[in-house]
Design an enzyme around this catalytic site. Structure first.
Site, PDB file in Angstrom:
ATOM      1  N   CYS A 129      48.303  -7.171  73.862  1.00 47.29           N
ATOM      2  CA  CYS A 129      46.562  -6.940  74.211  1.00 47.29           C
ATOM      3  C   CYS A 129      46.372  -5.931  75.138  1.00 47.29           C
ATOM      4  CB  CYS A 129      46.230  -8.245  74.340  1.00 47.29           C
ATOM      5  SG  CYS A 129      44.327  -8.250  73.784  1.00 47.29           S
ATOM      6  N   LYS A 165      42.288 -16.945  66.229  1.00 49.47           N
ATOM      7  CA  LYS A 165      41.997 -17.119  67.493  1.00 49.47           C
ATOM      8  C   LYS A 165      40.329 -17.172  68.045  1.00 49.47           C
ATOM      9  CE  LYS A 165      42.824 -14.779  72.235  1.00 49.47           C
ATOM     10  NZ  LYS A 165      43.419 -13.805  72.897  1.00 49.47           N
ATOM     11  N   LYS A 184      44.903 -20.772  67.763  1.00 42.44           N
ATOM     12  CA  LYS A 184      44.694 -20.778  69.013  1.00 42.44           C
ATOM     13  C   LYS A 184      43.197 -20.956  69.401  1.00 42.44           C
ATOM     14  CE  LYS A 184      44.843 -17.713  73.118  1.00 42.44           C
ATOM     15  NZ  LYS A 184      45.302 -16.668  73.534  1.00 42.44           N
ATOM     16  N   ARG A 207      33.941 -11.790  74.756  1.00 36.46           N
ATOM     17  CA  ARG A 207      34.894 -11.481  73.507  1.00 36.46           C
ATOM     18  C   ARG A 207      34.283 -12.126  72.358  1.00 36.46           C
ATOM     19  NH1 ARG A 207      38.461  -9.736  77.074  1.00 36.46           N
ATOM     20  NH2 ARG A 207      39.753 -11.104  78.121  1.00 36.46           N
TER      21      ARG A 207
HETATM   22  C1  PBG Z   1      44.942 -11.828  75.477  1.00 31.15           C
HETATM   23  C2  PBG Z   1      45.437 -13.301  75.535  1.00 31.15           C
HETATM   24  C3  PBG Z   1      44.692 -14.439  76.178  1.00 31.15           C
HETATM   25  C4  PBG Z   1      45.296 -15.476  75.890  1.00 31.15           C
HETATM   26  C5  PBG Z   1      46.606 -15.137  75.461  1.00 31.15           C
HETATM   27  N1  PBG Z   1      46.463 -13.687  75.199  1.00 31.15           N
HETATM   28  C6  PBG Z   1      43.260 -14.355  76.940  1.00 31.15           C
HETATM   29  C7  PBG Z   1      42.110 -13.994  76.254  1.00 31.15           C
HETATM   30  O1  PBG Z   1      41.925 -13.709  75.052  1.00 31.15           O
HETATM   31  O2  PBG Z   1      41.062 -14.026  76.957  1.00 31.15           O
HETATM   32  C8  PBG Z   1      44.805 -16.898  76.433  1.00 31.15           C
HETATM   33  C9  PBG Z   1      45.968 -17.748  76.814  1.00 31.15           C
HETATM   34  C10 PBG Z   1      45.580 -19.026  77.366  1.00 31.15           C
HETATM   35  O3  PBG Z   1      44.296 -19.384  77.596  1.00 31.15           O
HETATM   36  O4  PBG Z   1      46.718 -19.676  77.815  1.00 31.15           O
HETATM   37  N2  PBG Z   1      44.071 -11.474  74.518  1.00 31.15           N
HETATM   38 ZN    ZN Z   2      43.225  -9.311  75.033  1.00 29.92          ZN
END
Ligand code: PBG
Ligand code: ZN
Length: 322
Positions: A119, A195, A248, A217
């Site tokens: 990411c 997600k 997730k 987001r």
């Molecule tokens: C990056 C990412 C995130 C998480 C995993 N990859 C953060 C987000 O999307 O804000 C979250 C993982 C966690 O909370 O343990 N995009």
């Molecule tokens: Zn991200």
């Protein structure tokens, strides 16, 4: 047959009897440990909201790996905090970027299975998962080009699996194409397919220093109540070439895990995210719950819902208990 002839308690009367009829079992190979590397530090760092989670400097790979593997865990998911952030997240696809260095160091010094989170949010100065237009909106099609570059740089460094978490449209196809063009035909993609736009990511953003400065987001991650849309997201990722799919967070989305398991035949991952972990830790530290039992129960529930593998900050602790 019914009571009094039928008695459900017959099969619960001893530990051995219960073990015999157990339907769901956890194994250390179910677990994937998220791990953080920070290019700006010399010594191991901790974060208040994530007790027990360490952030590592770019050194000591042998010890890091042997500590993890001594618990029985063999798979990790790597995140990086770069030296410098900029508008286009160039640290994410730099040849000598933090994650590229960490991956090659770990692969050189151990036989861990290394999964690279892909990411831009840890690498952009605005904290969003892609590049922004003048209105602060993430530009999908430019962003997935950068994801392709990032995937290739991570695979070049030795990553065993690429795990894109940005929730851009077409990201799986773009990454598959980029990997294949670069000769990485055998590197699988673990897609963060469903997600959700979740408040449970809070503590992660403390660790990764990746909270968006402006906005949120919700324009790319999924809204929490949408089950059918989650199935469409997964279906598209499968069509684009995902090798493993993911739901997730995990605990609050067990119905999504179950439905994904029933509908799709791919290996299914679930991510027990930072907020899920932090809540258990906090209650345990207050003496309000039995941490070991709650940890195991939360993981068992995720597996019973249908997950084949669980990404969890509890990976080492849980594996040691098994
Ligand atoms: C990056 C990412 C995130 C998480 C995993 N990859 C953060 C987000 O999307 O804000 C979250 C993982 C966690 O909370 O343990 N995009
Ligand atoms: Zn991200």
């Amino acid at each position: 047959m019914m009571y009094p002839e039928m008695r459900m308690r017959r099969l619960r009367q001893s530990e051995k009897m219960r073990e015999l009829v157990a339907e769901t079992r956890l194994h250390p190979s179910d677990f994937i440990l998220p791990i953080f590397f920070d290019q700006n530090i010399k010594n191991v760092k901790t974060t208040d909201s994530m007790p027990g989670v360490k952030t590592f400097p770019l050194s000591g790979y042998e010890k890091i790996a042997s500590d993890i593997q001594s618990s029985g865990v063999d798979s990790i998911l790597v995140f990086g905090i770069p030296e410098k952030k900029d508008a286009v997240g160039s640290g994410a696809y730099a040849k000598d970027g933090v994650v590229q260095k960490a991956i090659s160091g770990l692969k050189e010094k151990s036989d861990l299975l290394v999964i690279a989170d892909l990411c831009l949010c840890e690498y952009t100065d605005h904290g969003h998962c892609g590049v922004l237009d003048d209105d602060g909106c993430v530009i999908n099609d430019e962003t997935i080009e950068l994801y392709g570059r990032t995937a290739v740089s991570q695979a070049d460094a030795g990553a065993d699996i690429i795990a894109p978490s940005g929730m851009m449209d077409g990201q799986i196809a773009a990454i598959r194409r980029a990997l294949d063009d670069a000769g990485h035909k055998n590197v699988p993609i673990m897609a963060y397919s469903a997600k959700f736009y979740s408040a449970y990511y809070g503590p992660f953003r403390d660790v990764a220093n990746s909270a968006p400065g402006k906005g949120n987001r919700a324009g790319y991650q999924m809204q929490c109540g949408n089950r059918l849309e989650a199935m469409r997201e997964i279906e598209l990722d499968v069509a684009e070439g995902a090798d493993i799919i993911m739901v997730k967070p995990a605990g609050p989305y067990l119905d999504i895990i179950r439905e994904a398991r029933d509908r799709f035949d791919l290996p299914l991952a679930a991510y027990q995210v930072s907020g899920e972990y932090a809540m258990i830790k906090a209650a345990a530290q207050n003496g309000w719950i039995d941490e070991e039992r709650i940890m195991m129960e939360s993981l068992l529930g995720i597996k019973r819902a249908g997950a084949d593998m669980i990404i969890t900050y509890y990976a080492e602790e849980a594996a040691r208990m098994l």
